[in-house]
Scaffold this active site. Structure first.
Site, PDB file in Angstrom:
ATOM      1  N   ARG A   1       0.817  -1.215   0.000  1.00  0.00           N
ATOM      2  CA  ARG A   1       0.000   0.000   0.000  1.00  0.00           C
ATOM      3  C   ARG A   1       0.852   1.266   0.000  1.00  0.00           C
ATOM      4  O   ARG A   1       0.497   2.252  -0.648  1.00  0.00           O
ATOM      5  CB  ARG A   1      -0.955  -0.046   1.192  1.00  0.00           C
ATOM      6  CG  ARG A   1      -2.130  -0.966   0.899  1.00  0.00           C
ATOM      7  CD  ARG A   1      -2.681  -1.681   2.085  1.00  0.00           C
ATOM      8  NE  ARG A   1      -3.737  -2.603   1.657  1.00  0.00           N
ATOM      9  CZ  ARG A   1      -3.503  -3.813   1.126  1.00  0.00           C
ATOM     10  NH1 ARG A   1      -2.262  -4.244   0.953  1.00  0.00           N
ATOM     11  NH2 ARG A   1      -4.509  -4.578   0.733  1.00  0.00           N
TER      12      ARG A   1
ATOM     13  N   ASP B   1     -15.708   7.341  10.679  1.00  0.00           N
ATOM     14  CA  ASP B   1     -14.611   6.488  10.230  1.00  0.00           C
ATOM     15  C   ASP B   1     -13.398   7.355   9.936  1.00  0.00           C
ATOM     16  O   ASP B   1     -13.530   8.557   9.657  1.00  0.00           O
ATOM     17  CB  ASP B   1     -15.016   5.702   8.971  1.00  0.00           C
ATOM     18  CG  ASP B   1     -14.183   4.433   8.798  1.00  0.00           C
ATOM     19  OD1 ASP B   1     -14.637   3.363   9.216  1.00  0.00           O
ATOM     20  OD2 ASP B   1     -13.051   4.523   8.266  1.00  0.00           O
TER      21      ASP B   1
END
Length: 267
Positions: free
Chosen positions: A32, A138
């Site tokens: 990532r 979130d």
């Protein structure tokens, strides 16, 4: 990615999010981070790490955090806890007069919104005549955008009872879109659970759902988060954790309550 680069990046992610990656996750993190290195044209991870620390806009930081968070979810996940909310806790609230002043539920780590909208369906079905709101937060801004759009594929809705699928969803090609009624009842916002200032603003909740989120935190971060939950709850409020998570391993400030359908933690 060298061992030293991984350790520096791991520490950065931990400081910024509370998420801690074990050595076994080096490939996951490297994959990532490499996407970010290539996107911005850095020559190596060291250059990227340096830029991360001096990025005053916070854009690179947020993109990294978006890329490393896990967002596996679907509607009506861990059904027994939802049944507990619907058949035991909501009637208790109604008997105790909680609904007269309004019920507030916080869905912490809401990902793309499936859990938050599931809670909205439960509340609409079980308590349509009282005022209630769902607050969903979130750390990942990309999934919050998806949640606000409220468009889901067949996999996400596969466990939605047929009657609710017809009542609260509309077909949209090969997908489904959530009803405007539920959208009005769910408020999505960005929040980092280890941001002390942001967490202190969360107040007055009667229940907090934080399921399968704390498993990505180390012991210190878990305790830090759940103590904020304690402050965010009204007296007698409940915390719902995932089946693999145990509050007793984190703190003793909550008491476990055994309902017919699940064990929930109460302030």
């Amino acid at each position: 990615m060298t061992k030293a680069e991984f350790e520096r990046l791991r520490e950065y992610i931990y400081q910024e999010s509370g998420i801690y990656f074990e050595d076994s996750k080096v490939y996951y993190v490297e994959k990532r981070a490499r996407q970010q290195v290539e996107k911005y044209g850095f020559k190596d991870f060291t250059a990227y790490l340096g830029a991360l620390r001096f990025d005053s806009t916070g854009k690179m930081r947020q993109e990294l955090l978006n890329s490393i968070t896990v967002n596996e979810t679907y509607f009506f996940r861990e059904y027994e806890q939802l049944k507990c909310l619907a058949e035991e806790i909501v009637p208790l609230w109604c008997r105790n007069g909680v609904g007269r002043s309004g019920v507030k539920i916080w869905c912490a780590g809401c990902a793309s919104g499936e859990e938050a909208y599931t809670l909205a369906i439960v509340m609409q079905e079980m308590a349509p005549d009282i005022h209630w709101e769902i607050y969903a937060t979130d750390i990942d801004t990309e999934v919050l955008d998806k949640a606000e759009k409220g468009i889901y594929n067949h996999y996400a809705v596969r466990q939605v009872p047929e009657v609710y699928l017809k009542r609260y969803f509309s077909p949209l090609g090969d997908k489904y879109t959530i009803s405007s009624l539920l959208k009005r009842k769910v408020k999505f916002s960005h929040l980092n659970l280890v941001d002390d200032d942001g967490m202190r603003k969360m107040k007055g909740f009667h229940a907090i759902f934080c399921r399968n989120v704390l498993i990505y935190f180390d012991d210190l971060s878990q305790r830090r988060v759940v103590l904020h939950f304690y402050q965010a709850l009204e007296p007698g409020g409940y915390v719902f954790l995932g089946h693999s998570e145990s509050m007793s391993r984190i703190t003793t400030v909550f008491k476990p309550v055994r309902f017919k359908n699940a064990i929930i933690y109460q302030k």
